[in-house]
Design an enzyme around this catalytic site. Structure first.
Site, mmCIF file in Angstrom:
data_model
loop_
_atom_site.group_PDB
_atom_site.id
_atom_site.type_symbol
_atom_site.label_atom_id
_atom_site.label_comp_id
_atom_site.label_asym_id
_atom_site.label_seq_id
_atom_site.Cartn_x
_atom_site.Cartn_y
_atom_site.Cartn_z
ATOM 1 N N MET A 1 36.587 39.312 48.940
ATOM 2 C CA MET A 1 36.644 37.884 49.225
ATOM 3 C C MET A 1 37.037 37.694 50.693
ATOM 4 S SD MET A 1 38.248 36.767 45.568
ATOM 5 C CE MET A 1 38.886 35.236 46.172
ATOM 6 N N LEU A 2 36.019 37.586 51.529
ATOM 7 C CA LEU A 2 36.224 37.542 52.965
ATOM 8 C C LEU A 2 37.183 36.428 53.365
ATOM 9 C CD1 LEU A 2 32.602 38.199 54.286
ATOM 10 C CD2 LEU A 2 34.607 39.628 54.658
ATOM 11 N N CYS A 82 27.703 40.913 47.543
ATOM 12 C CA CYS A 82 27.826 39.761 48.431
ATOM 13 C C CYS A 82 26.441 39.310 48.907
ATOM 14 C CB CYS A 82 28.710 40.103 49.625
ATOM 15 S SG CYS A 82 28.987 38.700 50.729
ATOM 16 N N ARG A 216 38.568 34.253 42.529
ATOM 17 C CA ARG A 216 38.975 32.929 43.012
ATOM 18 C C ARG A 216 40.170 32.353 42.256
ATOM 19 N NH1 ARG A 216 33.790 29.615 42.425
ATOM 20 N NH2 ARG A 216 33.256 31.324 41.022
#
Length: 317
Positions: A1-2, A82, A216
């Protein structure tokens, strides 16, 4: 998760759960080999922690995997999930699903030089290549190269036409396809990812799968992690207390400031800690409006917490 699961978030997350495996944000091989920053930096308290790599050159991936093992990482994970344009332009991420032979070569090259696990995170398909046969061929070829652990994001990815955010929401989830994959490849360790919001959902998926990856939700509602050790791992340990977690983060922020950092580098990851409790909005507002200021100090965390109130009973999933 950049830009999300950096070392500051992972230190914070580890105060909530001692058992959950933490993943770095995706780091490209080019950044590690040619970049000026210390892209493999992490805190010793983060273990167990996996380095998630982005790349498509087997030799460069092997070089980075070796560096990761030397630095003490517990796992190297190759990102084949991704879908962003930036990632595709670098020929890595979800577009690599179309090149399973290259992914297999990359896995083999990494396994030749490290003893820690080399794992792969993938989607269930890309664009119009979303048949179950396409997915199983990918898994078969990569597994034949020695990959024994996969994380399956149960959505396909559209490589054009959708933003990364839309690719996390618009393609429908297909958990049954992941379940079927586990039934057809019982010898592999398969974890499920995508749309998981509660530990009750995790427990349901664990009846079919070997593991779950929560992204998330664990970031936006981090106190979810406080129940992981007891609910998922069966540990007889007390739930982390929110106030104690905040107090433990103060000296961490002090060390970060001493090294030239800023308060908001850390506090931005903590905004959701009090979600659902009275005063949570004040907590978020105080940190959002003041942590970026040049004169912000670690004591801002305690000031913000004072606005939350006294009713902070731990929540149990």
């Amino acid at each position: 998760m950049l830009d999300w699961t950096d070392r500051h978030y992972r230190y914070f997350a580890r105060l909530l759960s001692r058992q959950a495996l933490l993943y770095t944000e995706m780091v490209t091989t080019g950044a590690i080999i040619h970049g000026r920053g210390n892209y493999l930096d992490y805190n010793e308290q983060e273990h167990p922690v996996a380095l998630q790599l982005g790349g498509s050159n087997p030799q460069e991936l092997a070089q980075c995997a070796r560096l990761a093992e030397e630095r003490g990482y517990d796992e190297v994970n190759l990102n084949v999930g991704c879908p962003s344009d930036r990632v595709q332009n670098g020929r890595f991420g979800a577009c690599l699903m179309a090149e399973p032979e290259l992914v297999a070569q990359s896995v083999d090259a990494m396994r030749q030089v490290v003893a820690i696990p080399v794992t792969v995170k993938t989607r269930i398909g890309i664009d119009d290549q979303d048949s179950y046969e396409f997915l199983t061929r990918f898994i078969e070829l990569v597994a034949a190269a020695g990959c024994e652990q996969f994380t399956i994001h149960a959505r396909k990815a559209w490589l054009s036409g959708l933003s990364p955010k839309e690719n996390r929401e618009i393609p429908p989830l297909d958990y049954e396809r992941a379940y079927r994959l586990k039934r057809d490849f019982p010898q592999l360790t398969l974890a499920l990812n995508g749309g998981i919001k509660t530990l009750a959902e995790c427990q349901t998926h664990l009846k079919q799968m070997d593991g779950v990856m929560v992204g998330r939700e664990a970031y936006q509602n981090p106190y979810l992690l406080a129940s992981v050790d007891r609910t998922i791992y069966g540990c007889d340990t007390p739930l982390a207390d929110r106030r104690e977690v905040v107090e433990k983060m103060v000296p961490y922020v002090e060390r970060h400031l001493a090294s030239g950092g800023r308060v908001n580098h850390v506090t931005r990851h903590m905004l959701g800690l009090f979600n659902g409790l009275p005063g949570a909005r004040s907590w978020r507002r105080t940190l959002s409006e003041r942590a970026h200021l040049p004169d912000a100090t670690p004591g801002l965390l305690l000031e913000a917490m004072a606005e939350v109130g006294e009713s902070l009973e731990p929540e149990v999933e």
